[in-house]
Motif scaffolding. Structure first.
Motif, short mmCIF file in Angstrom:
data_model
loop_
_atom_site.label_atom_id
_atom_site.label_comp_id
_atom_site.label_asym_id
_atom_site.label_seq_id
_atom_site.Cartn_x
_atom_site.Cartn_y
_atom_site.Cartn_z
N ILE A 213 16.70 -0.30 4.79
CA ILE A 213 15.57 0.26 4.05
C ILE A 213 14.31 0.05 4.87
O ILE A 213 14.03 -1.06 5.34
CB ILE A 213 15.40 -0.41 2.66
CG1 ILE A 213 16.69 -0.29 1.86
CG2 ILE A 213 14.24 0.22 1.91
CD1 ILE A 213 17.58 -1.53 1.92
N THR A 214 13.54 1.12 5.04
CA THR A 214 12.28 1.03 5.78
C THR A 214 11.16 1.61 4.94
O THR A 214 11.24 2.75 4.47
CB THR A 214 12.35 1.81 7.11
OG1 THR A 214 13.46 1.32 7.88
CG2 THR A 214 11.07 1.63 7.90
N ALA A 215 10.12 0.82 4.73
CA ALA A 215 8.91 1.31 4.09
C ALA A 215 8.02 1.93 5.15
O ALA A 215 7.99 1.47 6.30
CB ALA A 215 8.18 0.16 3.40
N PHE A 216 7.28 2.99 4.78
CA PHE A 216 6.35 3.60 5.73
C PHE A 216 5.06 3.97 5.01
O PHE A 216 5.06 4.34 3.84
CB PHE A 216 6.97 4.81 6.42
CG PHE A 216 7.48 5.89 5.49
CD1 PHE A 216 6.67 6.96 5.12
CD2 PHE A 216 8.77 5.83 4.99
CE1 PHE A 216 7.14 7.95 4.27
CE2 PHE A 216 9.25 6.82 4.14
CZ PHE A 216 8.43 7.88 3.79
N ASP A 217 3.96 3.85 5.75
CA ASP A 217 2.63 4.07 5.17
C ASP A 217 2.46 5.52 4.72
O ASP A 217 2.88 6.46 5.41
CB ASP A 217 1.54 3.73 6.18
CG ASP A 217 1.48 2.25 6.50
OD1 ASP A 217 1.62 1.44 5.58
OD2 ASP A 217 1.32 1.90 7.69
N ILE A 218 1.80 5.69 3.57
CA ILE A 218 1.41 7.00 3.09
C ILE A 218 -0.06 6.98 2.71
O ILE A 218 -0.59 5.93 2.33
CB ILE A 218 2.27 7.46 1.88
CG1 ILE A 218 2.11 6.49 0.71
CG2 ILE A 218 3.73 7.61 2.27
CD1 ILE A 218 2.74 6.96 -0.58
N PRO A 219 -0.77 8.12 2.79
CA PRO A 219 -2.18 8.15 2.44
C PRO A 219 -2.38 8.45 0.95
O PRO A 219 -2.15 9.57 0.49
CB PRO A 219 -2.74 9.29 3.32
CG PRO A 219 -1.56 10.19 3.51
CD PRO A 219 -0.32 9.35 3.45
N HIS A 220 -2.77 7.44 0.20
CA HIS A 220 -3.00 7.59 -1.23
C HIS A 220 -4.03 6.54 -1.65
O HIS A 220 -4.21 5.54 -0.96
CB HIS A 220 -1.69 7.40 -2.00
CG HIS A 220 -1.76 7.80 -3.44
ND1 HIS A 220 -2.18 9.04 -3.86
CD2 HIS A 220 -1.45 7.12 -4.58
CE1 HIS A 220 -2.12 9.11 -5.18
NE2 HIS A 220 -1.69 7.95 -5.63
N ASP A 221 -4.69 6.77 -2.78
CA ASP A 221 -5.76 5.86 -3.20
C ASP A 221 -5.20 4.67 -3.96
O ASP A 221 -5.42 4.50 -5.16
CB ASP A 221 -6.82 6.60 -4.03
CG ASP A 221 -6.24 7.33 -5.22
OD1 ASP A 221 -5.00 7.31 -5.40
OD2 ASP A 221 -7.02 7.92 -5.99
N ALA A 222 -4.49 3.82 -3.22
CA ALA A 222 -3.91 2.61 -3.77
C ALA A 222 -4.05 1.51 -2.73
O ALA A 222 -4.54 1.74 -1.62
CB ALA A 222 -2.44 2.84 -4.14
N SER A 223 -3.62 0.29 -3.07
CA SER A 223 -3.86 -0.87 -2.20
C SER A 223 -3.16 -0.74 -0.85
O SER A 223 -3.77 -0.88 0.20
CB SER A 223 -3.40 -2.15 -2.91
OG SER A 223 -4.12 -2.37 -4.09
N GLN A 224 -1.87 -0.51 -0.88
CA GLN A 224 -1.08 -0.37 0.36
C GLN A 224 0.16 0.46 0.03
O GLN A 224 1.28 -0.04 0.03
CB GLN A 224 -0.69 -1.73 0.93
CG GLN A 224 -0.15 -1.67 2.35
CD GLN A 224 0.22 -3.05 2.89
OE1 GLN A 224 0.22 -4.05 2.16
NE2 GLN A 224 0.51 -3.12 4.19
N PRO A 225 -0.01 1.75 -0.22
CA PRO A 225 1.10 2.59 -0.68
C PRO A 225 2.07 2.92 0.44
O PRO A 225 1.69 3.04 1.60
CB PRO A 225 0.39 3.84 -1.18
CG PRO A 225 -0.85 3.92 -0.34
CD PRO A 225 -1.28 2.51 -0.12
N VAL A 226 3.34 3.10 0.04
CA VAL A 226 4.38 3.42 1.02
C VAL A 226 5.39 4.40 0.42
O VAL A 226 5.51 4.54 -0.80
CB VAL A 226 5.15 2.16 1.49
CG1 VAL A 226 4.27 1.27 2.34
CG2 VAL A 226 5.73 1.39 0.30
N GLY A 227 6.10 5.08 1.30
CA GLY A 227 7.32 5.78 0.96
C GLY A 227 8.47 4.94 1.45
O GLY A 227 8.29 3.88 2.08
N TYR A 228 9.70 5.39 1.18
CA TYR A 228 10.88 4.61 1.58
C TYR A 228 11.94 5.50 2.21
O TYR A 228 12.21 6.60 1.72
CB TYR A 228 11.49 3.87 0.39
CG TYR A 228 10.68 2.69 -0.07
CD1 TYR A 228 10.72 1.48 0.62
CD2 TYR A 228 9.86 2.79 -1.18
CE1 TYR A 228 9.96 0.39 0.22
CE2 TYR A 228 9.10 1.71 -1.60
CZ TYR A 228 9.15 0.52 -0.90
OH TYR A 228 8.40 -0.56 -1.30
#
Length: 263
Positions: free
Chosen positions: A114-129
């Protein structure tokens, strides 16, 4: 590889991913009771982990309850956990249930990577997976919602996926004509808001494996979109780029979808 949607949209998001004998949940934005019922209906009696994309309520409402009921770990990024700690968002968890996942640092659980990756959204540290079977690189599924815009990193993470769940949030004209206050319209359409139908289509045209990738369009706005419009817009973009899919479906807002099996 198995996958089904439990709920998708601004009223709540939750998605199941199964790889081999491992069972995972991505987000838990509806009640724990609804999540448990949906999983049990599919004969899923345990979870190996819950992965949280970000702290907005439609992604975490049932996370604490579900973690306690299934006695499983909850993974989120460091800044997301800081938010949870400040706001006691998930209630009381066991000492080993709160786990950190760092973006771009793969995590191995059983036969799954499983790898989390950064996404641009107005949250603290949002990610996709991104999930894939360690024994079979073709068994890859990527979940990416709440994207304000598309980055090169996101494109790379979506490539070679056999299953993609991707946000197709709104139609710009419906958003502009709708009843949202101006500040909310601006937020949704911003670089840290949500993807439009056309943006979703253009991203898919760049990353899918022609004829093989199965796509689920997710997080549709109830007010600024319709399932038919999202489907038709994305399909039109793909057709215009001579791209075929293995399948294109809409993730239901309130009704769990059928179990999808690949491989």
């Amino acid at each position: 590889m198995k996958f089904f949607t439990i709920a998708s949209g601004s009223s709540g998001n939750a998605y199941y991913v199964g790889l081999g004998s491992q069972h995972f949940l991505v987000d838990a934005g509806v009640s724990g009771k609804r999540i448990e019922h949906a999983l049990h209906k599919m004969n899923i009696r345990h979870l190996d982990a819950i992965f949280i994309t970000h702290e907005h309520r439609d992604h975490i409402e049932g996370a604490g309850v579900t973690a306690r009921r299934f006695n499983t770990a909850v993974y989120a990024t460091p800044l997301t956990w800081q938010y949870f700690s400040r706001n006691r968002s998930l209630g009381k968890l066991g000492e080993n249930q709160a786990r950190i996942i760092e973006p771009d640092n793969p995590l191995i659980i059983g036969g799954a990577e499983i790898t989390a990756f950064d996404i641009p959204h107005d949250a603290s540290q949002p990610v996709g997976y991104s999930f894939h079977a360690t024994a079979n690189q073709k068994e890859k599924i990527v979940i990416a919602t709440d994207l304000g815009h598309v980055t090169d990193s996101i494109k790379e993470k979506l490539k070679n996926a056999r299953v993609i769940l991707l946000e197709s949030n709104h139609d710009p004209e419906m958003l502009e004509r709708g009843s949202y206050p101006r500040f909310l319209k601006t937020r949704v359409a911003s670089k840290y808001g949500h993807l439009s139908n056309a943006q979703a289509g253009m991203l898919l045209a760049e990353v899918v494996i022609p004829g093989k990738t199965h796509v689920f369009l997710a997080h549709l706005s109830d007010e600024n979109n319709t399932p038919m419009l999202a489907f038709d817009t994305v399909q039109r973009v793909l057709d215009g780029n001579n791209i075929t899919l293995g399948g294109l479906k809409i993730a239901e807002r309130n009704i769990p979808g059928a179990m999808f099996t690949y491989g």
